[in-house]
Design a protein around this motif. Sequence first.
Motif, mmCIF file in Angstrom:
data_model
loop_
_atom_site.group_PDB
_atom_site.id
_atom_site.type_symbol
_atom_site.label_atom_id
_atom_site.label_comp_id
_atom_site.label_asym_id
_atom_site.label_seq_id
_atom_site.Cartn_x
_atom_site.Cartn_y
_atom_site.Cartn_z
ATOM 1 N N SER A 58 49.530 106.352 34.491
ATOM 2 C CA SER A 58 49.889 107.009 35.563
ATOM 3 C C SER A 58 51.426 107.411 35.213
ATOM 4 C CB SER A 58 49.957 105.983 36.983
ATOM 5 O OG SER A 58 50.731 104.792 36.399
ATOM 6 N N THR A 59 51.947 108.340 36.098
ATOM 7 C CA THR A 59 53.291 108.670 35.775
ATOM 8 C C THR A 59 53.854 109.140 37.154
ATOM 9 O OG1 THR A 59 54.840 109.977 34.576
ATOM 10 C CG2 THR A 59 52.556 111.113 35.246
ATOM 11 N N LYS A 60 54.923 108.686 37.408
ATOM 12 C CA LYS A 60 55.664 108.958 38.607
ATOM 13 C C LYS A 60 57.126 109.241 38.368
ATOM 14 C CE LYS A 60 55.085 104.392 40.519
ATOM 15 N NZ LYS A 60 54.801 103.596 41.945
ATOM 16 N N GLU A 61 57.885 109.276 39.208
ATOM 17 C CA GLU A 61 59.472 109.342 38.895
ATOM 18 C C GLU A 61 59.831 107.719 38.324
ATOM 19 O OE1 GLU A 61 63.478 110.610 41.442
ATOM 20 O OE2 GLU A 61 61.535 110.407 42.235
ATOM 21 N N ASP A 62 60.698 107.783 37.534
ATOM 22 C CA ASP A 62 61.177 106.825 36.810
ATOM 23 C C ASP A 62 60.034 105.812 36.309
ATOM 24 O OD1 ASP A 62 64.043 106.794 38.991
ATOM 25 O OD2 ASP A 62 63.576 107.758 37.077
ATOM 26 N N GLN A 63 58.860 106.080 36.002
ATOM 27 C CA GLN A 63 57.927 104.964 35.668
ATOM 28 C C GLN A 63 56.711 105.695 35.144
ATOM 29 O OE1 GLN A 63 55.145 102.468 38.068
ATOM 30 N NE2 GLN A 63 56.625 100.785 37.280
ATOM 31 N N SER A 64 56.257 105.135 34.030
ATOM 32 C CA SER A 64 54.893 105.747 33.254
ATOM 33 C C SER A 64 54.453 104.576 32.597
ATOM 34 C CB SER A 64 55.399 106.486 32.101
ATOM 35 O OG SER A 64 55.970 107.852 32.709
ATOM 36 N N ILE A 65 52.928 104.340 32.634
ATOM 37 C CA ILE A 65 52.181 103.200 32.061
ATOM 38 C C ILE A 65 51.336 103.786 31.258
ATOM 39 C CG2 ILE A 65 50.483 101.536 32.679
ATOM 40 C CD1 ILE A 65 51.700 101.484 35.741
ATOM 41 N N VAL A 66 51.253 103.324 29.983
ATOM 42 C CA VAL A 66 50.386 103.709 28.764
ATOM 43 C C VAL A 66 49.478 102.697 28.607
ATOM 44 C CG1 VAL A 66 50.491 104.667 26.526
ATOM 45 C CG2 VAL A 66 52.219 105.247 27.940
ATOM 46 N N ARG A 67 48.359 102.894 28.715
ATOM 47 C CA ARG A 67 47.137 101.803 28.244
ATOM 48 C C ARG A 67 46.920 102.088 26.667
ATOM 49 N NH1 ARG A 67 41.938 99.812 31.055
ATOM 50 N NH2 ARG A 67 43.521 98.792 32.241
ATOM 51 N N VAL A 68 47.020 100.981 25.676
ATOM 52 C CA VAL A 68 47.027 101.009 24.184
ATOM 53 C C VAL A 68 45.666 100.388 24.045
ATOM 54 C CG1 VAL A 68 47.946 100.698 22.180
ATOM 55 C CG2 VAL A 68 49.117 101.251 24.005
ATOM 56 N N THR A 69 44.709 101.078 23.561
ATOM 57 C CA THR A 69 43.410 100.471 23.119
ATOM 58 C C THR A 69 43.476 99.864 21.686
ATOM 59 O OG1 THR A 69 42.231 101.856 24.668
ATOM 60 C CG2 THR A 69 40.836 100.593 22.905
#
Length: 602
Positions: A258-269
């Motif tokens: 997900s990405t939104k203003e001032d935040q991004s979440i990356v899933r690392v496998t």
Amino acid sequence: MYKKWAAALTAIVIATMISAAELDNTDAADSFSDVHEDYWASGPIQRMKDQGILNGNKDGTYAPNQDISRGQAASLLVAACDLPMEENPESTFNDLTDDSFSTPFAEAVREAGLMVGRNEGTEFEAAQKLSREQMATILVRAFDLEPVENSERDVTDLHSAHETHKQNVKILAQYGITSTKEGNFRPLEPVTRAQFAVFLERALSIDFTKGQGIESLRAADATSFEVTFTRDLSEEETEAQKFSFDPELDVVDSDLLSTKEDQSIVRVTTDEQIEGEAYRLYYEGTRTSLTLDAETLDGDPLIDELEVMDTFSRSLKEIGIQLNQDLSNKKEAGMVDEYQVSDKNGHQIAVEDVRVDGASIWITLEEKQDKGTEASVVLSENILGKEELFDVQFSDDTSPEARDAEVVGLRTAKVIFSEPIDPNESQLKKAFSLEKAKGSDVEIEKASLQNGGREAVLSYASDISDGRYELHISEDIVDYAGNGLKKSDPFIIDVIAEKDPPVITGHRNADSEHVTLVFNEEVVFDEDASEEKILRSFYHTNPSNSATDIDIDGSEIQLHFEEASTLPGGDVYVYVEGGIVSDLWDNVQEDKLRYTIEEINE
């Protein structure tokens, strides 16, 4: 701000700080002949060498245990923070010439505002040892470290730091850049070359993590992590090769969840994590300040079953219990009633006090035991989940140490020992001498013990004025085994009178009939108040529920409530009327205090 990393610092609080006990030991033996693989700071020294921040001596050694000088520290800061440096600057310091080796480094750190010199900036003192408190101020300046709100990290010997450095020592502790088992920072001691490398690497890791906007790391399941950034990320910034871990895990894939203003979440496998392993996150090949223990598929931490690892006697009056988990937040662990101690014949041994220090529990007994005495300790099911019994044999061949000393009031000083002191065999009044710098001794009037004998309270015949003092302690102090006090240098104490009244900062041992209120400093009752008035001044819920008995011990006040006025279950307010409590600087708390105790055990 000057730093090696190019990314701008964003206004975030790093959710997971560095663990001071966690030092992955990369082998530094390849670089320095005197830093072996099993040396405690091998990893940081090697990584700092690989980054070109530090170098050793011409003979191939690093001299890790040697005290670092101000000139050497300046050189490391220039490299670590990538400071601009002229090759042949004019020296602005009286004790350095234009041709001095340290001049370029001294001028670079002066210009950056990291080290401004001594004696009103006229001298740099390049050969002078750097103290730990000075290092704290330098690192806070270098990396723009701000106080962390609501941090519970504390420095127990902060009072011994000079006023100009106290806040910066606290900030280092709040970020986990410094953390010791007993919470001592030892502000006035010099920093070794190994210690400086470790502290500097921790600060760099935090700075890089904040600069990249990496906020948190969590395990989504046994084969993936989620990394949260406080900024928008480009597609290139989320590529799998950007992420790595120590110990090594193969990174298989990465997805921007997900990405939104001032935040991004990356899933690392990754390939499967090993249960109980602590993984350090690296981003773009650079070490971050974030680590995480391997977790189960549902995201709950894989925590080992609570277990007692060892029981032992710390002295003839103390039992130590070492567990595999931190019990600081388990209130039952600090309650006397949860422990039963008996000798081999089954006779009960009275417990005076229980204190929890992380994964360690310290039980103080009311009476000393003979050497060789065998005893059993029973921990209740409220602590371990089931009642368990452990054996211990009393012994003590170690000399007690004076750990700390401070002036805590107009006419009062306090000395903290490593174990209980025997008042009957010690010449307490004779053992202490308080001397003012360039002045005479302060006459001692009385010496007594508190806190189970671990603290000596020294009362003086006259006021102790502001200034610097030396407290000398002779060897007329012995523990309950007859071991004499370990010889030590005098304590240097800078006295600045406290101006604020005492306040309640916590509590312990709360049940339906008792609670111990913990103040931020030593307290006393109004000497003109009757016992009845004192009891009526402490109550819960409403004034009709006043304490029926009360004990004061240093900074703690234990309240007892009889059946008609016992503390109810759940959350409860405890009140202290104004004008009844003051500190030892004669600051009276005039306001009524209200303190909330959550979840009283019925």
